[in-house]
Write a protein that holds these residues in place. Structure first.
Motif, short mmCIF file in Angstrom:
data_model
loop_
_atom_site.label_atom_id
_atom_site.label_comp_id
_atom_site.label_asym_id
_atom_site.label_seq_id
_atom_site.Cartn_x
_atom_site.Cartn_y
_atom_site.Cartn_z
N ILE A 26 0.96 -1.15 0.05
CA ILE A 26 0.08 -0.01 -0.17
C ILE A 26 0.82 1.32 -0.05
CG2 ILE A 26 -1.79 1.24 1.19
CD1 ILE A 26 -2.62 -1.52 2.47
N PHE A 27 0.70 1.96 -1.04
CA PHE A 27 1.62 3.14 -0.96
C PHE A 27 1.23 4.24 -0.20
CE2 PHE A 27 1.98 1.54 -5.82
CZ PHE A 27 3.30 1.05 -5.42
N GLY A 28 2.17 5.38 -0.08
CA GLY A 28 1.73 6.47 0.63
C GLY A 28 0.32 7.17 0.08
N THR A 29 -0.05 7.04 -0.98
CA THR A 29 -1.27 7.59 -1.67
C THR A 29 -2.73 6.75 -1.08
OG1 THR A 29 -1.07 6.06 -3.37
CG2 THR A 29 -0.32 8.12 -3.72
N GLY A 30 -2.39 5.40 -0.76
CA GLY A 30 -3.26 4.63 -0.03
C GLY A 30 -3.64 3.81 -1.05
N GLU A 31 -2.94 3.53 -2.30
CA GLU A 31 -3.47 2.63 -3.41
C GLU A 31 -2.42 1.36 -3.06
OE1 GLU A 31 -3.65 5.34 -7.34
OE2 GLU A 31 -2.41 5.96 -5.89
N PHE A 32 -3.36 0.20 -3.67
CA PHE A 32 -2.71 -1.11 -3.29
C PHE A 32 -1.89 -1.37 -4.57
CE2 PHE A 32 -5.94 -2.49 -0.36
CZ PHE A 32 -5.29 -3.30 0.53
N PHE A 33 -0.88 -2.28 -4.56
CA PHE A 33 -0.10 -2.56 -5.56
C PHE A 33 0.42 -4.08 -5.45
CE2 PHE A 33 3.20 -2.59 -8.81
CZ PHE A 33 2.46 -2.36 -10.09
N ARG A 34 0.53 -4.85 -6.47
CA ARG A 34 1.37 -6.19 -6.15
C ARG A 34 2.34 -6.23 -7.41
NH1 ARG A 34 -4.03 -10.34 -5.45
NH2 ARG A 34 -4.58 -9.30 -3.35
N THR A 35 3.36 -6.78 -6.73
CA THR A 35 4.59 -6.99 -7.48
C THR A 35 4.73 -8.52 -8.04
OG1 THR A 35 6.15 -7.21 -5.60
CG2 THR A 35 5.71 -4.69 -6.35
N GLY A 36 5.77 -8.62 -9.04
CA GLY A 36 6.06 -9.88 -9.29
C GLY A 36 4.98 -10.71 -9.81
N ALA A 37 4.97 -11.81 -10.05
CA ALA A 37 3.97 -12.76 -10.43
C ALA A 37 2.80 -12.38 -9.75
CB ALA A 37 4.31 -14.12 -10.21
N ALA A 38 2.72 -12.03 -8.44
CA ALA A 38 1.61 -11.84 -7.75
C ALA A 38 0.71 -10.69 -8.38
CB ALA A 38 1.66 -11.41 -6.36
N ALA A 39 1.19 -9.83 -9.36
CA ALA A 39 0.46 -8.97 -10.01
C ALA A 39 -0.89 -9.65 -10.64
CB ALA A 39 1.22 -8.08 -11.12
N GLY A 40 -0.61 -10.86 -11.10
CA GLY A 40 -1.62 -11.56 -11.55
C GLY A 40 -1.79 -11.50 -13.07
N PRO A 41 -3.06 -11.42 -13.31
CA PRO A 41 -4.35 -11.14 -12.96
C PRO A 41 -4.78 -12.13 -11.96
CG PRO A 41 -4.87 -11.86 -15.02
CD PRO A 41 -3.22 -11.80 -15.00
N GLY A 42 -6.13 -11.68 -11.18
CA GLY A 42 -6.67 -12.70 -10.48
C GLY A 42 -6.26 -12.53 -8.81
N THR A 43 -7.23 -13.33 -8.16
CA THR A 43 -6.90 -13.52 -6.74
C THR A 43 -5.89 -14.35 -6.32
OG1 THR A 43 -8.43 -15.21 -6.07
CG2 THR A 43 -9.55 -13.04 -6.37
N LEU A 44 -5.34 -14.30 -5.06
CA LEU A 44 -4.15 -15.11 -4.64
C LEU A 44 -4.67 -16.63 -4.72
CD1 LEU A 44 -2.71 -13.54 -1.32
CD2 LEU A 44 -1.63 -14.18 -3.67
N GLU A 45 -5.80 -16.88 -4.37
CA GLU A 45 -6.25 -18.10 -4.33
C GLU A 45 -6.61 -18.73 -5.93
OE1 GLU A 45 -7.64 -15.59 -2.55
OE2 GLU A 45 -7.10 -16.36 -0.80
#
Lengths: 546, 498, 425
Positions: free
Chosen positions: B176-195
Motif C-alpha cells: 500500500i503506497f503512501g497514496t493509499g493505493e494497493f499494488f502487487r509486484t512480481g508474479a503476484a500482479a496476476g491477474p486474479g486473486t491469490l487463491e
C-alpha cells in the motif's frame, strides 16, 4: 523531415560522419520484421540516425532532441521490432560505437560493458579468467547490456547463471531529460559492484519483468555478474553452425533426457533444481529441432500421423549440461541425474562421444544457434513467457500446444509437428520459463496477418489461467488490457516517465503507450470470453479482486 | 487541551474507528518502546501505536494519514529496535504490524512461503521445517524479528549461494503506497486473486514486474517511506539432509579472502561468513562472563562455513565437497578445522539455526553495541578494517571491543561488512566515545570504499551526500508514492520532502 | 536477374545482424569478433549485408531514391562475402552476395557511378586491364622465363597471370617463381603474352555487366584456342571469377580451373617438387576472399521459394580453397604456421576488393591494417597470402601507416624453400 537546424545540432553533438538523414540509411532502422505484429513489417522511418561514441555524445544528442521537439530511441544490436521507431520524428541512436568491455573484475565476478559488446565477445574474454556470462535465449549475438537493462533476459543457462535483469550491478543511465543517473555504487563513485541503494533501489524504475525497450532513456554502461566457468579458457571448435564439432572438455557431460509425460517431466525439473546440479538445462521443442535441422524433410513428413505421434511421445525432452570443477563433482552430478531420470520413468542419452555433442555442448554454451530458427520459415515469433513456478509453465506449454494446433490446422504457420515449447528453469529451479515458438514466412501475407490474432489468443489463454501477459507485455495494445488487471501499473510508469522525461523526448510507446485492439480481427466467441476475463480481473479503487 | 493535543486525540479516535479500541495504544510505557532504539539515532515522539489486522485496515489508516496529515511509522518487529528505522523523526503514529502474523501459505514444491509482516523468523522456521524447508536468515536474528522487516531492509542472509540478487529472499509483495493505493509486484500482479493464482499452479516465485517496473525494489530499502508491505512471498530452501560446519582460522585477512573467493565462486558452501575474535566470542558466549575467555584463544579472523547434502545422495555430496574444499584450502595455504575454542560444528549449527537468545549477541560483551555496516568487496576489506581500526585507536576506545562480521552476498560478488563497538551503556563517556567513533568512521569509510546501501544514522548524511543524482530521483519518487509525506517522515534523504 | 528479382531474399532479412559478425561459434576475443569491414568502419546499419538488403528493398519498393548516398553504401563494400557466409550459417533463403552484385548493376544502369570506377573501366576498354597500364607491356613480367606463347605453341596448361601480377613489378618475383617451379616440374605451361586480357571480373563486380561479358567471351575464346586442358591462375580474383562469375554470366569455362596453391599441392603429392631449404619463419596465413569463400563454384539460381532450396544448392563458402595453401605452407621446412582468429570462411578481408582499393583507398588501408594487427596479435612474424591484390593492399597500407611488417605472397616463400635464387625471379 529533420529540420536543418536540428540536423546541424546533431552534427555538433556527434560529428558529421556520425549523423545521417539519407532515406535509405533511415530505412535500415525502419525495417524490423522480428516480433512485429504489424503485417507491413516496416515501422516508422526515423528522422535521423546518429552514432554516439560516448555517454557525453548520447547526452548531447538527447538534449538536441529535447530542444527541437524530437523523439529519440536507442538501440544496440537492434534485432527485434522493439528497436524500431514507434512514432514519427524519432532520432535513432545506434550505439554501435559504444562497444567496449571496460573492466573485468575477476575476483568479484563482474564485467563492465558498453551497449554494443555482444555476448559472444564478452564470453570469449571472460572465459580466459574462468568466468562466464549469462546468454539470453536470443543468442550470443545480442547485447547483454540491452537485455539486462531494457528487454527480457531468459536463457537456458539460467539454472546456473540466473536471468539478465537480476544480473545487473552498477548502471550508468542517460535519462530522456539528458540527466545522467548512475545506479548504486557508481552513483557514489565507489566502483560497479552494486546497483542498489543507498536506500531504495532505482533499479526499480529502470525495468521490471520486461524492460522499457528504450522508453526510459539510454543505458550507456553497466556491470553484469559473471559466473564460474570450469571449462577451457578458449574453446576450439570446428564448423560454424549445426556442423560444429568439438571435444567435450574434462568434467563436462551432456545428456538428452526423455520423460514419459508432463508430470514426470516437471517433477524431474523440480528435483534437478533442488539437487543444485546442472549448468545448462533446456527443454527443446523436438519438432522444432527437426525443423531447423531438416526443414524441407520436415515439411514433407509433417502431415504424417505416425511422425506426429512419435514426436508427441518424445516431446517431454530436455538437454542438460553438467559441469564440475572436479572429477568428484561431476561424478556426483551424473549419479544424481541418473537417479532422478530413472525414478521418474525416463531415460537419458549421453552425448559424450556422439558427433552431436558439438552443437549440444558448445552450441548451448556459446549459444550461437538461435538465428537458425529463421531457417524453416524465414521468421518466427514466440508467445507466452509469464515466468513463475515450473508447474505454471507446464500449464502454459499445454495451452500453447492447443493454440498451435488450431493455427496449424488453418495452415497459417509452418508445421513443426506441433511441438511447442522451450522451457528452462532459473536459479536452481526458483522459477521457470515457457516460450512457444510459431514459425512463419514473413513474405506470406496470410501468415503475417495471422500473427496478431495468434498473439492475442495466447495472451487471453494466459490471462484466463492467471499467468499474466508474458512476452507481449511491452505491446501498447496488450498494455491497455493488462494494466487495469495488474494494479494499473501503467499509471505508475507514467509517473516515472513524467519525472525522467518531462518533455516527452523518448519514444516510449513500448513503455507507457496504450493502443486499442482491432476487435474485428477476433472471433466473436473469443471476444466474449476475453471481455469476461477482463471484467472479472479489473482492479478497483479499493484494490485487487479478492 | 492544546491544538496539537486535540489533533492527536482526533487521530487516535479515528484510528480506533478503523481497528478498534483494543488495537490503539497511547500509553507512555508502550510509546516508550517506540521512542528510541539501541543505536545512536535521535529520540522520537510516538503519538500512538496502532495495530491493524488486515491490508484493508492499513489502507484506511494511510488514507486517514493523508487526510489528517500525520506521520505513519511502520514497525513489524518487536522491541527493542536497533537502528532507528521504526522510531519516528519527531512525531508519528506507529503502525505496528505485529498482529498480522499469518503464514498464508507454505508451498513445499515451489519452496516458497507467503507471510504477513508480523511473522517472525522463529514462527516461519517452525512452519517451514514441518515440510522439510528452511528459512534464509540473517545471522542470529532476534527472536521477535519480523521476517519481512529483515528482508525489506536487505539484511544479508548467511548463505551466499542463495543470494542471487539484492532482493533475495524477498519475492512478490502486496504494497500500500503512501497514496493509499494497493499494488502487487512480481508474479503476484496476476491477474486474479491469490487463491486463483495458487489454484492455477503459480508459486509467486517470480519477483520481477509487473511490466517494466520493479516497484518492490523501491519499497525494499526504503525503511517504510514509500509503501507498506501487507504480505509477501519469500524464498525458502530445502533443509539439508546432512550438514556439517567447519572453521578456517587466520592471522591475517589475505589467505582467508583468497579462500572465500575460490569457494564462493563455485557455490560450494551453504552458510559462509567471517568474524573477528571479539565478534566470534560474542556469538558463542552465553553472557559477558564468557567473552574474554572465549575471545582470547581465537585467531584474529575465523571463517565459518557449512557443507550440506540434500535429498539426492546427501552423503556423497558432502563427501565430494569435503574433499574438493580441502583441495581449495590447500591451494590457499589454510587448514580447515572441525572446531574452534569454545565451539564445535554442532554448536555453531545450533546457534545459526535458531533466533538469538537473550541477551542479543552483540550486547553480550558490554551490555550494548553500536554497529556500522556497509557493502564492499572482499578485496577491499583490509583497507576498510585499517580505517576503522585507526579510528578506534585514535579515540582511545578498547581495541578488543571492535567486532567485525563479514557476510559475503550476491554469491561472493560483494560483502556486507559490519563493525561493532561493544560499550557499557552505563558509562556515558564510553557511550559518547562509541557514538563519536561511529560518526567519524562513517565519513572515513565512505571515502575508503564503503557503500552505505542501508543508510541509517549517523552515516545517512554521508551516504546521500555522495550521490546527489540518486537523491534527486528518490525525492521525486517519494512525491509520487507518498505525495503528502505521511510515511516515516524525515528518514533517508527525505527530510524536507513536501 | 535484376535487383527486383531478389525481393524475397531482401524481404527475408530478419535483421538478426549475424552478417556483421564473425562466425559466432568461432569468436575468440572482443577485438577480432567482427567480419564486415564496411559496417565496422561506417557503422550505419545500411553498410552491413543485412542493411544493404533493406536498402535494396527500400529502393525497389519505391520508398527511397537511388541517390549518391545510396551509391556510397553500395560501393563502400569489398564484396568480400563475409556477410553472405555468416548469414548462410543460418539461412537457406537469402543470397546476400547476389543482391550486392545486382545492386551495383542497378546503380550503373541508372547512372549512379563512381568516378574512380569509371576510370578503371575506361582503362579496361583502352588497355584491357583495370590498372591503365599499356597492353603492350603485359608480358614483360615473363621475360627470360621461356614460357610458351599459346598463340604460337600448344600448352597443356594455360597460365592466366592476371592484371595485378602482370603490371605490379613488386609482385613479379612471386609469379616468376611460380612459373619456374612449374616448368621445373616438367609441366607443359604456356601463356597468352601480350594477348592476355583482364578476366573482366572486376568490371562485373563494379556493376559494368556489358564489359564483363565482353572480357569473359574473350577469355573463353582464348582458352578454347589454346587447346589447354587446364587453366592455371595465380590471381585469386581471377580464380573466383572463372569459377563463379563466368558461369553466372552463362559463360562457363570448359577446362579445369586451378589456383596456383592447388596446383602446388598436386605437384607435391605427385612428387614433382620438393621443398628442401628451411625457411625459419613464423607466419600466419590470410585467406583471400576470392580464393576462399568467394571461389566456391557457381550454383544456378534456385527457381521459386528458396525455403525449399536444399543446403547443398546454396553457396555458403564451404567450397573455397582453404586447406591447400595451409598444406603447402606446412610443407615448407622450418616454417611455423600460426592461425589468426578469423580464418577460412570467416576470414577478414584485406580491403582491396570490389573496387575499394581504387575508389576508397583509406577504407582499404584501414581494413588491411586491421588484419595486420590481427596477424601481429597471433604472434606471427609475417603474413603470407595467395592473392596479389591482398599483397598489394597490405603493403600499401603499411607504407601509408609508416609501419613495417613482412607481407609475403605464398610463392615467394615457396621460391625460398625450393631454392630458386632471387636474381632468377
Amino acid at each position: 523531415m529533420l529540420p536543418d537546424q536540428a540536423y546541424e545540432a546533431l552534427i555538433d553533438a556527434v560529428g558529421q560522419e556520425n549523423v545521417s538523414r539519407e532515406p535509405v540509411v533511415l530505412d535500415g532502422y525502419a525495417w524490423q520484421p522480428t516480433f512485429n505484429y504489424n503485417p507491413e513489417l516496416w515501422m516508422e522511418r526515423p528522422s535521423a540516425v546518429v552514432l554516439p561514441g560516448s555517454t557525453e555524445e548520447v547526452r548531447q544528442t538527447i538534449l538536441v532532441c529535447n530542444e527541437y521537439g524530437l523523439k529519440f530511441k536507442a538501440l544496440s544490436t537492434g534485432w527485434c521490432v522493439t528497436a524500431a521507431p514507434w512514432c514519427e520524428g524519432v532520432v535513432i541512436l545506434d550505439l554501435r560505437r559504444m562497444n567496449r568491455i571496460l573492466e573485468i573484475d575477476e575476483k568479484n565476478m563482474y564485467v563492465v560493458v558498453e551497449p554494443c559488446a555482444i555476448g559472444a565477445q564478452i564470453q570469449a574474454e571472460v572465459m580466459r579468467y574462468g568466468l562466464n556470462i549469462h546468454m539470453i535465449g536470443a543468442g550470443c549475438i545480442s547485447s547483454p547490456l540491452a537485455s539486462a537493462t531494457s528487454f527480457m533476459g531468459h536463457g537456458w543457462d539460467g539454472i546456473y547463471m540466473s536471468y539478465s535483469p537480476r544480473n545487473v550491478l552498477g548502471v550508468e543511465w542517460v535519462l530522456p531529460s539528458g540527466k545522467v543517473l548512475k545506479l548504486g555504487t557508481p552513483g557514489s563513485g565507489l566502483g560497479w559492484f552494486s546497483g542498489d541503494g543507498p536506500g531504495p533501489s532505482l533499479r526499480g524504475i529502470m525495468r521490471g519483468a520486461i524492460g522499457a525497450c528504450g522508453g526510459v532513456g539510454v543505458f550507456t554502461k553497466c556491470a553484469l555478474k559473471l559466473f564460474n566457468w570450469p571449462g577451457p579458457p578458449v574453446v576450439e571448435a570446428e564448423g560454424l553452425g549445426l556442423d560444429t564439432k568439438t571435444e567435450l572438455p574434462q568434467h563436462f557431460k551432456v545428456y538428452l533426457c526423455f520423460l514419459p509425460d508432463w508430470d514426470s517431466f516437471a517433477d524431474s525439473m523440480y528435483e534437478i533444481g533442488e539437487a543444485e546440479i546442472g549448468y545448462i538445462i533446456n527443454k527443446n521443442a523436438l519438432g522444432l529441432l527437426l525443423s531447423v535441422i531438416f526443414p524441407r524433410l520436415t515439411r514433407k513428413i509433417a502431415k504424417r500421423k505416425a511422425i506426429k505421434e512419435t514426436v508427441d511421445v518424445l516431446k517431454n525432452e530436455f538437454e542438460i549440461i553438467l559441469a564440475g570443477n572436479s572429477e568428484r563433482e561431476i561424478s556426483y552430478q551424473v549419479e544424481v541425474l541418473e537417479d532422478i531420470i530413472s525414478r521418474n520413468g525416463g531415460f537419458l542419452f549421453d552425448l559424450g562421444d556422439n558427433p552431436l555433442v558439438g552443437i549440444f555442448w558448445w552450441g548451448l554454451v556459446r549459444n550461437y544457434a538461435p538465428p537458425i530458427l529463421f531457417r524453416p520459415g524465414g521468421q518466427f515469433m514466440t508467445l507466452f513467457g509469464s515466468d513463475d513456478s515450473f508447474d505454471s509453465q507446464v500449464t502454459a506449454a499445454r495451452l500453447g500446444e492447443r493454440i498451435k494446433k488450431e493455427w496449424l490446422e488453418k495452415d497459417l504457420i509452418y508445421d513443426d509437428l506441433g511441438d511447442t515449447s522451450w522451457m528452462h528453469i532459473f536459479e536452481n529451479g526458483m522459477w521457470g520459463h515457457c516460450e512457444v515458438p510459431f514459425i512463419f514466412d514473413p513474405r506470406n501475407r496470410r501468415q503475417v496477418e495471422a500473427v496478431m490474432p495468434e498473439a492475442i489468443e495466447s495472451v487471453m489463454a494466459s490471462l484466463e489461467k492467471n499467468l499474466g501477459v508474458g512476452m507481449l507485455a511491452m505491446e501498447p495494445l496488450i498494455r491497455k488490457i493488462a494494466s487495469p488487471m495488474q494494479g494499473n501499473y501503467n499509471k505508475w510508469q507514467k509517473e516515472f516517465q513524467r519525472i525522467i522525461d518531462p518533455r516527452g523526448a523518448a519514444d516510449s510507446a513500448l513503455y507507457t503507450g496504450e493502443a486499442e485492439i482491432d476487435l474485428s480481427t477476433i472471433d466473436p466467441n473469443k471476444l466474449q470470453k476475453m471481455t469476461e476475463i477482463i471484467m472479472k480481473n479489473l482492479w478497483t479503487e479499493s484494490g485487487p479482486p479478492r | 487541551m492544546t491544538d496539537g493535543g486535540r489533533a492527536n486525540a482526533d487521530i487516535a479516535g479515528a484510528l480506533v474507528s478503523i481497528v478498534g479500541e483494543e488495537n490503539v495504544s497511547v500509553e507512555q510505557d508502550i510509546l516508550g518502546d517506540h521512542s528510541r532504539c539501541l543505536g545512536p539515532s535521535p529520540v522520537g515522539d510516538p503519538l500512538s501505536v496502532v495495530r491493524p489486522g488486515c491490508p484493508e485496515e492499513i489502507q484506511q489508516i494511510v488514507r486517514l494519514a493523508n487526510e489528517l496529515e500525520f506521520n505513519i511509522v511502520p514497525a513489524s518487529s518487536g522491541a527493542p529496535h536497533l537502528r532507528g528505522g521504526a522510531v519516528p523523526s519527531g512525531e508519528g503514529v506507529i503502525l505496528d504490524l505485529s498482529r498480522m502474523k499469518r503464514i498464508m501459505r507454505i508451498d513445499r514444491r515451489n519452496k516458497v512461503a507467503v507471510i504477513e509482516p508480523g511473522v517472525t523468523f522463529g514462527e516461519l522456521e517452525e512452519g517451514a521445517a514441518k515440510v522439510g524447508l528452511k528459512v534464509l536468515t540473517p545471522l542470529l536474528p532476534r527472536a521477535n524479528k519480523s521476517v519481512l522487516a529483515s528482508y525489506l531492509d536487505r539484511e544479508p542472509i548467511t548463505i551466499p549461494k542463495y543470494h542471487w540478487d539484492m532482493t533475495d529472499p524477498l519475492l512478490c509483495t502486496e504494497i500500500i503506497f503512501g497514496t493509499g493505493e494497493f499494488f502487487r509486484t512480481g508474479a503476484a500482479a496476476g491477474p486474479g486473486t491469490l487463491e486463483e493464482m495458487w489454484k492455477a499452479g503459480l508459486g509467486l516465485k517470480n519477483p520481477m514486474g509487473p511490466s517494466a517496473t520493479d516497484i518492490v525494489r523501491l519499497v525494499q530499502g526504503s525503511q517504510g517511506t514509500m509503501g507498506i508491505v501487507t504480505w509477501a512471498s519469500v524464498k525458502l530452501e530445502v533443509a539439508p539432509q546432512i550438514r556439517r560446519c567447519y572453521f578456517l582460522k587466520g592471522e591475517t585477512f589475505g589467505p582467508l579472502i583468497d579462500f572465500a573467493y575460490r569457494v564462493l565462486r563455485r557455490k560450494m558452501t551453504d552458510e559462509f561468513f567471517m568474524l573477528n575474535a571479539p565478534a566470534l566470542a560474542s556469538m558463542l558466549a552465553k553472557n559477558n562472563d564468557d567473552i574474554a575467555a572465549l575471545a582470547a584463544p581465537q585467531s584474529p579472523f575465523t571463517i565459518v562455513f557449512c557443507l550440506a547434502g540434500y535429498a539426492h545422495l546427501p552423503e556423497k555430496r558432502l563427501a565430494y565437497l569435503e574433499k574438493d574444499i580441502a583441495d581449495v584450502a590447500k591451494q590457499c595455504g589454510v587448514e580447515i578445522k572441525r572446531e574452534i575454542p569454545g565451539a564445535d560444528g554442532m554448536r555453531m549449527i545450533e546457534l545459526m539455526d535458531h533466533p538469538c537468545s537473550v541477551p542479543y549477541w552483540k550486547h553480550r560483551a558490554k551490555g550494548a553495541a553500536f554497529d556500522i555496516f556497509f557493502l564492499s568487496t572482499l578485496d577491499k576489506l583490509p583497507q576498510l578494517l585499517a580505517v576503522m581500526t585507526g579510528t578506534v585507536q585514535e579515540s582511545g576506545f578498547h581495541a578488543e571491543r571492535l567486532g567485525l562480521y563479514v557476510q559475503p552476498i550476491q554469491q561472493g560478488r560483494a560483502c556486507h561488512a559490519e563493525f561493532h563497538l561493544y560499550y557499557d551503556p552505563s558509562d556515558e563517556a564510553e557511550a559518547r566515545t562509541a557514538g563519536d567513533i561511529l560518526a567519524t568512521a562513517s565519513e572515513r569509510l565512505a571515502y575508503a570504499g564503503a557503500f552505505f546501501s542501508r543508510p541509517y544514522f549517523p552515516w545517512v548524511d554521508v551516504a546521500y551526500r555522495r550521490c546527489p543524482d540518486t537523491v534527486w530521483m528518490l525525492k521525486e519518487l517519494k512525491r509520487v508514492f507518498d505525495p503528502k509525506n505521511v510515511l516515516n517522515r524525515g528518514k533517508l534523504c527525505f527530510s524536507g520532502v513536501e | 536477374m535484376t535487383l527486383a528479382d531478389y525481393e524475397r531474399d531482401m524481404a527475408g532479412c530478419s535483421r538478426c545482424t549475424c552478417c556483421k559478425w564473425s562466425a559466432l561459434s568461432q569468436i575468440k576475443s572482443w577485438r577480432y569478433a567482427k567480419n564486415c569491414p564496411s559496417v565496422t568502419k561506417y557503422n550505419f546499419h545500411a553498410y552491413s549485408g543485412g542493411g544493404r538488403l533493406t536498402a535494396g528493398l527500400s529502393i525497389i519498393k519505391g520508398r527511397s531514391e537511388l541517390t549518391e548516398g545510396v551509391a556510397d553504401i553500395v560501393y563502400k563494400c569489398q564484396l568480400c562475402g563475409a556477410c553472405d557466409t555468416a548469414c548462410k550459417i543460418y539461412r537457406d533463403d537469402i543470397d546476400i552476395n547476389e543482391v550486392l552484385l545486382e545492386f551495383r548493376a542497378d546503380c550503373v544502369e541508372r547512372g549512379q557511378l563512381v568516378l574512380e570506377h569509371m576510370l578503371m573501366i575506361d582503362a579496361l576498354k583502352k588497355e584491357d586491364n583495370v590498372l591503365g597500364e599499356p597492353k603492350a607491356a603485359r608480358d614483360k613480367w615473363a621475360e627470360g622465363l621461356g614460357l610458351k606463347d599459346v598463340n604460337k605453341q600448344r600448352a597443356d596448361v594455360l597460365l592466366h597471370a592476371g592484371c595485378r601480377y602482370c603490371y605490379d613489378k613488386d609482385l613479379w618475383p612471386s609469379i616468376r617463381a611460380a612459373v619456374r617451379l612449374i616448368l621445373s616440374a616438367g609441366i607443359n605451361l604456356g601463356f597468352a603474352g601480350k594477348n592476355e586480357s583482364c578476366c573482366g571480373g572486376r568490371a562485373y563486380e563494379l556493376g559494368y555487366r556489358g564489359e564483363a561479358e565482353k572480357y569473359a567471351d574473350d577469355m573463353l575464346s582464348r582458352v578454347k584456342a589454346s587447346g589447354a586442358i587446364t587453366l592455371l591462375t595465380c590471381c585469386a580474383d581471377g580464380y573466383s571469377h572463372f569459377r563463379y562469375l563466368y558461369p553466372r554470366m552463362g559463360r562457363k569455362l570448359s577446362v579445369d580451373v586451378v589456383h596456383i596453391t592447388e596446383y602446388l599441392i598436386r605437384l607435391i603429392q605427385a612428387g614433382r617438387i620438393r621443398f628442401q631449404r628451411k625457411v625459419p619463419l613464423k607466419v600466419t596465413y590470410h585467406d583471400p576472399c576470392h580464393l576462399g569463400r568467394m571461389s566456391e563454384p557457381f550454383i544456378p539460381e534456385w527457381e521459386g521459394d528458396k525455403l525449399l532450396r536444399p543446403s547443398s544448392l546454396k553457396r555458403a563458402g564451404r567450397g573455397g580453397v582453404y586447406e591447400q595453401p595451409r598444406a603447402a605452407l606446412r610443407s615448407i621446412p622450418g616454417l611455423e604456421l600460426v592461425e589468426m582468429e578469423r580464418i577460412r570462411e570467416w576470414s577478414w578481408c584485406c580491403g582491396a576488393g570490389g573496387g575499394v582499393y581504387e575508389a576508397y583507398p583509406d577504407f582499404c588501408f584501414w581494413t588491411a591494417m586491421e588484419r595486420i594487427d590481427e596477424a601481429r596479435s597471433a604472434g606471427a612474424e609475417a603474413l603470407v597470402t595467395a592473392c596479389p591484390w591482398c599483397v598489394r593492399a597490405f603493403r600499401d597500407a603499411l607504407e601509408q601507416a609508416g609501419e613495417a611488417f613482412p607481407i609475403y605472397d605464398m610463392m615467394e616463400l615457396v621460391a625460398k624453400s625450393i631454392g630458386i635464387p632471387e636474381e632468377e625471379v
